[in-house]
Design a protein around this motif. Structure first.
Motif, PDB file in Angstrom:
ATOM      1  N   GLY A   9      45.440  40.119   7.290  1.00  0.00           N
ATOM      2  CA  GLY A   9      46.218  41.720   6.070  1.00  0.00           C
ATOM      3  C   GLY A   9      46.663  42.917   7.619  1.00  0.00           C
ATOM      4  N   VAL A  10      47.319  43.387   6.427  1.00  0.00           N
ATOM      5  CA  VAL A  10      47.825  45.039   7.055  1.00  0.00           C
ATOM      6  C   VAL A  10      46.630  46.090   7.194  1.00  0.00           C
ATOM      7  CG1 VAL A  10      49.172  46.737   7.859  1.00  0.00           C
ATOM      8  CG2 VAL A  10      50.088  43.967   6.943  1.00  0.00           C
ATOM      9  N   MET A  11      45.984  45.653   9.194  1.00  0.00           N
ATOM     10  CA  MET A  11      45.007  47.083   9.200  1.00  0.00           C
ATOM     11  C   MET A  11      46.021  48.398   9.243  1.00  0.00           C
ATOM     12  SD  MET A  11      43.044  44.368  11.335  1.00  0.00           S
ATOM     13  CE  MET A  11      41.357  44.857  11.546  1.00  0.00           C
ATOM     14  N   ALA A  12      44.566  48.737  10.054  1.00  0.00           N
ATOM     15  CA  ALA A  12      45.125  50.156  10.530  1.00  0.00           C
ATOM     16  C   ALA A  12      46.229  51.071  11.634  1.00  0.00           C
ATOM     17  CB  ALA A  12      43.931  51.000  10.662  1.00  0.00           C
ATOM     18  N   ASP A  13      46.985  51.405  11.662  1.00  0.00           N
ATOM     19  CA  ASP A  13      48.231  52.229  12.411  1.00  0.00           C
ATOM     20  C   ASP A  13      48.871  50.469  12.319  1.00  0.00           C
ATOM     21  OD1 ASP A  13      47.175  54.395  12.422  1.00  0.00           O
ATOM     22  OD2 ASP A  13      46.100  53.807  14.517  1.00  0.00           O
ATOM     23  N   GLY A  14      49.524  50.191  11.191  1.00  0.00           N
ATOM     24  CA  GLY A  14      49.945  48.642  10.952  1.00  0.00           C
ATOM     25  C   GLY A  14      49.575  47.762  11.824  1.00  0.00           C
TER      26      GLY A  14
END
Length: 173
Positions: A9-14
């Motif tokens: 997945g794409v997490m925080a801050d890219g």
């Protein structure tokens, strides 16, 4: 080693994140090792790093499936770095949860968050989890058997990604 069974997945801050299993058959023959690892990139995939993680227990087999999901503060996680992923444990027949509140810098396990039911779902394996719209509700669908034995898909519901109701019968093979 063979890297397999992953959630991404794409997490925080890219951050691009992948939790996966490093598998190997060890000696003596037949002994399997399933070690979890977190692989991530903070620059759009140009460079990658890996962090080994502990198994939920010494005898657990880690088998991730589905996506890395946002785990918001209202559900017990963090609005800025809370994420969750799920793994089934072959010898235990249940599903474990893996959680981070700091964007993958550290992770912790909750063992056996979804338990089998001998009548409905005797052996929980591959699963997929999704948030239901923008509600504070998630649904998990899990394969309820292995080795071709007949069983319906199992459904679980949660309001916090940690405590799950189910399995509920679906009638879906």
């Amino acid at each position: 080693w063979d890297t397999r069974n992953f959630s991404a997945g794409v997490m925080a801050d890219g951050r691009l994140g992948i939790v996966c299993t490093r598998f190997r058959a060890a000696k003596p023959a037949g002994t399997e090792i399933h070690d979890p690892v977190f692989i991530f990139s903070d620059d759009g995939g140009r460079h990658w790093q890996a962090r080994d993680m502990a198994r939920p227990s010494a005898d657990s087999h880690v088998n991730f499936h589905g996506d890395i999901l946002a785990w918001p503060g209202a559900a017990g996680g963090s609005d800025t770095g809370g994420f969750a992923a799920f793994s089934y444990s072959t010898p235990h027949k249940h599903i474990d949860g893996l959680y981070t509140a700091d964007n993958g810098d550290s992770w912790h396990w909750r063992r056996g968050i979804c338990q089998p039911d001998p009548q409905i779902a005797p052996f929980l394996t591959e699963q997929w989890t999704a948030r239901l719209g923008d509600r504070q509700m998630w649904m998990m669908v899990a394969r309820a058997t292995t080795h071709g034995a007949p069983a319906d898909a199992a459904v679980f519901f949660s309001r916090d990604l940690q405590h799950w109701e189910g399995p509920l019968p679906t009638g879906l093979p």
